[in-house]
Enzyme design. Structure first.
Site, PDB file in Angstrom:
ATOM      1  N   CYS A  42      45.564  40.722  35.563  1.00 48.58           N
ATOM      2  CA  CYS A  42      44.100  40.641  37.098  1.00 48.58           C
ATOM      3  C   CYS A  42      45.623  41.737  37.576  1.00 48.58           C
ATOM      4  O   CYS A  42      46.318  41.051  37.952  1.00 48.58           O
ATOM      5  CB  CYS A  42      44.412  39.677  37.669  1.00 48.58           C
ATOM      6  N   CYS A 101      45.788  40.937  41.936  1.00 49.34           N
ATOM      7  CA  CYS A 101      46.189  39.859  42.315  1.00 49.34           C
ATOM      8  C   CYS A 101      46.726  38.560  41.174  1.00 49.34           C
ATOM      9  O   CYS A 101      47.214  38.693  40.303  1.00 49.34           O
ATOM     10  CB  CYS A 101      45.699  39.367  43.183  1.00 49.34           C
ATOM     11  N   SER A 102      45.803  37.564  41.069  1.00 46.21           N
ATOM     12  CA  SER A 102      45.965  36.287  39.593  1.00 46.21           C
ATOM     13  C   SER A 102      44.546  36.006  39.326  1.00 46.21           C
ATOM     14  O   SER A 102      44.537  34.615  38.860  1.00 46.21           O
ATOM     15  CB  SER A 102      47.399  35.776  40.050  1.00 46.21           C
ATOM     16  N   CYS A 103      43.880  36.940  39.515  1.00 43.26           N
ATOM     17  CA  CYS A 103      42.693  35.992  38.992  1.00 43.26           C
ATOM     18  C   CYS A 103      42.579  35.426  37.485  1.00 43.26           C
ATOM     19  O   CYS A 103      42.601  36.722  37.227  1.00 43.26           O
ATOM     20  CB  CYS A 103      41.456  37.308  39.450  1.00 43.26           C
TER      21      CYS A 103
END
Ligand code: CO
Length: 191
Positions: free
Chosen positions: A92, A95-97
């Site tokens: 991602c 961000c951090s999906c």
């Protein structure tokens, strides 16, 4: 960061917008109950049952939900299958999906800026640092997750696993193999 999170939680609690017990329950669930074993069972079923693999390819959200693994935010899932031509890698960049429903909490490196930028710039170099060397000529396809769409990599089924049941197959499927930074493990006793 921890201090900020505590301050935010305190304010939200004081305003009556959240119940700390509910937060604890969610964290506890993702720390202890929901983890990469969910995804490993999905992969093992796809390896063992061609009909399920087809369904997973066509509609991963529904196929995964049929095993009881559903996302908290109703995000859609897509399964990407490694094969002799292509290796899939998930990141991602924004961000951090991450597919929490099948993999649990993301590893720290998945959220790190270095991984998020380098996975797209130099995927082969990143894989080498994870100890993964692909056969020459194999393409790497990088998938960028979003809040709406999250990816599960289905690694190639290792050779020598014909006699294994799904539980034993699932033991070969690591978290990293389902992100694409690893491969499925070889069965024990196979030199
Ligand atoms: Co994201």
């Amino acid at each position: 960061m921890e201090a900020r999170v505590r301050a935010l939680e305190t304010i939200l609690t004081q305003k009556g917008l959240i119940d700390p017990k509910a937060i604890d329950a969610i964290v506890e669930t993702y720390e202890t109950k929901i983890g990469p074993r969910n995804g490993a069972r999905v992969v093992a079923k796809a390896w063992a049952e061609p009909d399920f693999a087809d369904w997973l390819k066509r509609d991963a959200t529904a196929a995964i939900a049929s095993l009881g693994y559903t996302g908290r935010q109703g995000e859609h899932m897509r399964a990407v299958f490694n094969d002799a031509e292509t290796h899939n890698l998930v990141v991602c960049t924004l961000c951090s999906c991450y597919p929490w429903s099948v993999l649990g909490l993301p590893p720290v490196w998945y959220k790190a800026p270095a991984y998020r930028s380098r996975a797209v710039i130099d995927p082969r170099g990143v894989l080498a640092e994870f100890g993964v060397t692909l056969p020459a000529g194999r393409k790497i396809r990088v998938w960028d997750s979003t809040a709406e769409l999250r990816y599960l990599v289905v690694p190639e089924r290792p050779a020598g696993t014909d006699g294994l049941d799904q539980e034993a197959l699932a033991d070969l499927v690591t978290r990293d193999a389902m992100i694409g930074t690893g491969l499925a493990l070889e069965p024990e006793g196979r030199a």
